[in-house]
Design a protein around this motif. Structure first.
Motif, PDB file in Angstrom:
ATOM      1  N   SER A 243       0.838  -1.199   0.000  1.00 27.15           N
ATOM      2  CA  SER A 243       0.000   0.000   0.000  1.00 27.15           C
ATOM      3  C   SER A 243       0.868   1.242   0.000  1.00 27.15           C
ATOM      4  O   SER A 243       1.630   1.478   0.946  1.00 27.15           O
ATOM      5  CB  SER A 243      -0.922   0.007   1.231  1.00 27.15           C
ATOM      6  OG  SER A 243      -1.719   1.170   1.246  1.00 27.15           O
ATOM      7  N   GLU A 244       0.783   2.010  -1.085  1.00 27.70           N
ATOM      8  CA  GLU A 244       1.482   3.291  -1.204  1.00 27.70           C
ATOM      9  C   GLU A 244       2.958   3.184  -0.838  1.00 27.70           C
ATOM     10  O   GLU A 244       3.503   4.005  -0.101  1.00 27.70           O
ATOM     11  CB  GLU A 244       0.787   4.351  -0.349  1.00 27.70           C
ATOM     12  CG  GLU A 244      -0.647   4.616  -0.795  1.00 27.70           C
ATOM     13  CD  GLU A 244      -1.358   5.647   0.051  1.00 27.70           C
ATOM     14  OE1 GLU A 244      -0.800   6.025   1.116  1.00 27.70           O
ATOM     15  OE2 GLU A 244      -2.449   6.057  -0.322  1.00 27.70           O
TER      16      GLU A 244
ATOM     17  N   ILE B  20      -2.580  -3.887   5.274  1.00 27.88           N
ATOM     18  CA  ILE B  20      -2.155  -2.613   5.854  1.00 27.88           C
ATOM     19  C   ILE B  20      -3.389  -1.715   5.880  1.00 27.88           C
ATOM     20  O   ILE B  20      -3.738  -1.084   4.877  1.00 27.88           O
ATOM     21  CB  ILE B  20      -1.025  -1.977   5.031  1.00 27.88           C
ATOM     22  CG1 ILE B  20       0.142  -2.951   4.872  1.00 27.88           C
ATOM     23  CG2 ILE B  20      -0.559  -0.677   5.686  1.00 27.88           C
ATOM     24  CD1 ILE B  20       1.171  -2.526   3.838  1.00 27.88           C
ATOM     25  N   LYS B  21      -4.088  -1.681   6.990  1.00 31.32           N
ATOM     26  CA  LYS B  21      -5.346  -0.937   7.053  1.00 31.32           C
ATOM     27  C   LYS B  21      -5.122   0.559   7.056  1.00 31.32           C
ATOM     28  O   LYS B  21      -5.890   1.330   6.457  1.00 31.32           O
ATOM     29  CB  LYS B  21      -6.143  -1.358   8.291  1.00 31.32           C
ATOM     30  CG  LYS B  21      -7.553  -0.785   8.315  1.00 31.32           C
ATOM     31  CD  LYS B  21      -8.333  -1.249   9.532  1.00 31.32           C
ATOM     32  CE  LYS B  21      -9.735  -0.654   9.514  1.00 31.32           C
ATOM     33  NZ  LYS B  21     -10.486  -1.000  10.760  1.00 31.32           N
ATOM     34  N   SER B  22      -4.075   1.010   7.738  1.00 33.64           N
ATOM     35  CA  SER B  22      -3.745   2.433   7.804  1.00 33.64           C
ATOM     36  C   SER B  22      -2.298   2.582   8.242  1.00 33.64           C
ATOM     37  O   SER B  22      -1.589   1.580   8.443  1.00 33.64           O
ATOM     38  CB  SER B  22      -4.674   3.167   8.782  1.00 33.64           C
ATOM     39  OG  SER B  22      -4.394   2.760  10.116  1.00 33.64           O
TER      40      SER B  22
ATOM     41  N   ILE C 292      -3.132  -5.136  14.780  1.00 29.55           N
ATOM     42  CA  ILE C 292      -1.824  -4.800  15.347  1.00 29.55           C
ATOM     43  C   ILE C 292      -1.614  -3.300  15.190  1.00 29.55           C
ATOM     44  O   ILE C 292      -1.685  -2.769  14.072  1.00 29.55           O
ATOM     45  CB  ILE C 292      -0.692  -5.555  14.632  1.00 29.55           C
ATOM     46  CG1 ILE C 292      -0.954  -7.065  14.664  1.00 29.55           C
ATOM     47  CG2 ILE C 292       0.660  -5.220  15.251  1.00 29.55           C
ATOM     48  CD1 ILE C 292      -0.026  -7.854  13.772  1.00 29.55           C
ATOM     49  N   THR C 293      -1.372  -2.613  16.288  1.00 29.31           N
ATOM     50  CA  THR C 293      -1.152  -1.171  16.217  1.00 29.31           C
ATOM     51  C   THR C 293       0.305  -0.877  15.872  1.00 29.31           C
ATOM     52  O   THR C 293       1.217  -1.633  16.201  1.00 29.31           O
ATOM     53  CB  THR C 293      -1.515  -0.475  17.543  1.00 29.31           C
ATOM     54  OG1 THR C 293      -0.732  -1.051  18.608  1.00 29.31           O
ATOM     55  CG2 THR C 293      -2.983  -0.633  17.857  1.00 29.31           C
TER      56      THR C 293
ATOM     57  N   ASP D  29     -14.322   0.643   4.700  1.00 27.64           N
ATOM     58  CA  ASP D  29     -14.137   0.603   6.155  1.00 27.64           C
ATOM     59  C   ASP D  29     -14.876  -0.545   6.843  1.00 27.64           C
ATOM     60  O   ASP D  29     -14.906  -0.621   8.072  1.00 27.64           O
ATOM     61  CB  ASP D  29     -14.544   1.927   6.818  1.00 27.64           C
ATOM     62  CG  ASP D  29     -13.611   3.067   6.427  1.00 27.64           C
ATOM     63  OD1 ASP D  29     -12.401   2.810   6.269  1.00 27.64           O
ATOM     64  OD2 ASP D  29     -14.099   4.202   6.273  1.00 27.64           O
ATOM     65  N   LYS D  30     -15.481  -1.457   6.077  1.00 23.70           N
ATOM     66  CA  LYS D  30     -16.076  -2.654   6.657  1.00 23.70           C
ATOM     67  C   LYS D  30     -15.129  -3.831   6.500  1.00 23.70           C
ATOM     68  O   LYS D  30     -14.480  -3.968   5.465  1.00 23.70           O
ATOM     69  CB  LYS D  30     -17.397  -2.996   5.960  1.00 23.70           C
ATOM     70  CG  LYS D  30     -18.591  -2.167   6.393  1.00 23.70           C
ATOM     71  CD  LYS D  30     -19.866  -2.722   5.773  1.00 23.70           C
ATOM     72  CE  LYS D  30     -21.088  -1.953   6.244  1.00 23.70           C
ATOM     73  NZ  LYS D  30     -22.334  -2.525   5.666  1.00 23.70           N
ATOM     74  N   ILE D  31     -15.079  -4.667   7.531  1.00 27.09           N
ATOM     75  CA  ILE D  31     -14.256  -5.867   7.481  1.00 27.09           C
ATOM     76  C   ILE D  31     -15.113  -7.038   7.010  1.00 27.09           C
ATOM     77  O   ILE D  31     -16.169  -7.327   7.598  1.00 27.09           O
ATOM     78  CB  ILE D  31     -13.631  -6.171   8.858  1.00 27.09           C
ATOM     79  CG1 ILE D  31     -12.706  -5.032   9.294  1.00 27.09           C
ATOM     80  CG2 ILE D  31     -12.846  -7.484   8.802  1.00 27.09           C
ATOM     81  CD1 ILE D  31     -12.130  -5.209  10.688  1.00 27.09           C
TER      82      ILE D  31
END
Length: 267
Positions: free
Chosen positions: A112-113, A140-142, A164-165, A189-191
């Motif tokens: 991602s990016e 990679i959510k964010s 995982i943060t 934004d939905k899993i």
């Protein structure tokens, strides 16, 4: 009286200028028609669709076989990843720009990016950060969160989805399966989680915690045109390919032999 000659040149001498005019005119006409008929340059990419048909992924001008286990396809929009672990290869295509993004000589979990998520067989890394857990699949959510599919324990087939943060690598359970999670993804934004009961072969989708039955195994979940879809690929759990649009917590089967990840006319 002296006789006046109207043209002192003989016939051979008069023919030379005439031939010159004809030659110049001929060169002009040939050049004109060649310029008119010269083909316009063909675009770099000839095929703008991305689809799977008979275990072959067609991505723009590339064709890649995904028939050999554990080859797989993953979509983290706008990126489509073709992951070939036995060849230690990952091809990444940009579905938005209709182009090949990058190639890696290793099997990635996600991209991602510019950020890459991969496991080493013992642990998982987000770029150079050790997440201290072995992920079978990951998203990679964010910038501050990674989703990871991992074993409940090393001695069983049951698995679970955890968050995982970043950067402290703290873990939080999202969903613990009593069966087997086959895939998961995040769309709008939905899993979305795919699951199969290995005893009765019933397949499920878990959508933000709501569990519904679906007709076939969830090989991978992806985004197309801003909407969630899932695909069933040929393999140990299915002999046929099919694809479904997820609407109102229902999986609606779509017609056609091709599983589209990008339509040819998509902007």
């Amino acid at each position: 009286m002296k006789k006046i000659e109207l043209n002192p040149l003989d016939s051979n001498q008069r023919r030379l200028p005439q031939l010159g005019v004809v030659l110049v005119l001929g060169i002009f006409l040939v050049g004109y028609f060649l310029l008119r008929k010269s083909p316009t340059p063909e675009p770099t990419t000839k095929n703008y669709a991305v689809y799977i048909e008979d275990s072959i992924l067609h991505a723009f001008d590339d064709t890649i076989s995904i028939a050999e286990y554990p080859s797989r396809v993953s979509v983290h929009y706008p990126y489509a990843l073709v992951i070939l672990p036995k060849k230690q290869s990952t091809q990444i295509f940009n579905l938005k720009n209709a182009s090949k993004e990058k190639s890696f000589n290793e099997a990635l979990l996600d991209y991602s990016e510019g950020k890459i998520l991969k496991n080493t067989g013992k642990t998982t890394f987000l770029d150079e950060l050790d997440l201290q857990v072995l992920c079978e699949k990951g998203v990679i959510k964010s910038d501050i969160e990674v989703l990871c599919l991992t074993k409940v324990n090393a001695n069983t087939v049951e698995n679970k989805l955890i968050s995982i943060t970043i950067p402290d690598a703290k873990q939080k359970e999202i969903y613990v399966s009593k069966d087997i999670i086959t895939d998961f993804s995040v769309v709008n934004d939905k899993i979305y989680i795919g699951e199969i009961n290995l005893h009765n072969k019933q397949n499920y989708l878990i959508i933000d915690g709501t569990k519904v039955e679906v007709p076939s195994v969830v090989s991978f979940i992806y985004e197309l045109g801003g909407e969630p879809y899932y695909a069933t690929l040929k393999g140990a759990l299915s002999q046929e390919e099919s694809w479904y649009k997820i609407e109102n917590n229902t999986a609606n089967k779509l017609d056609g032999e091709k599983i589209f990840l990008r339509y040819a006319l998509e902007n």
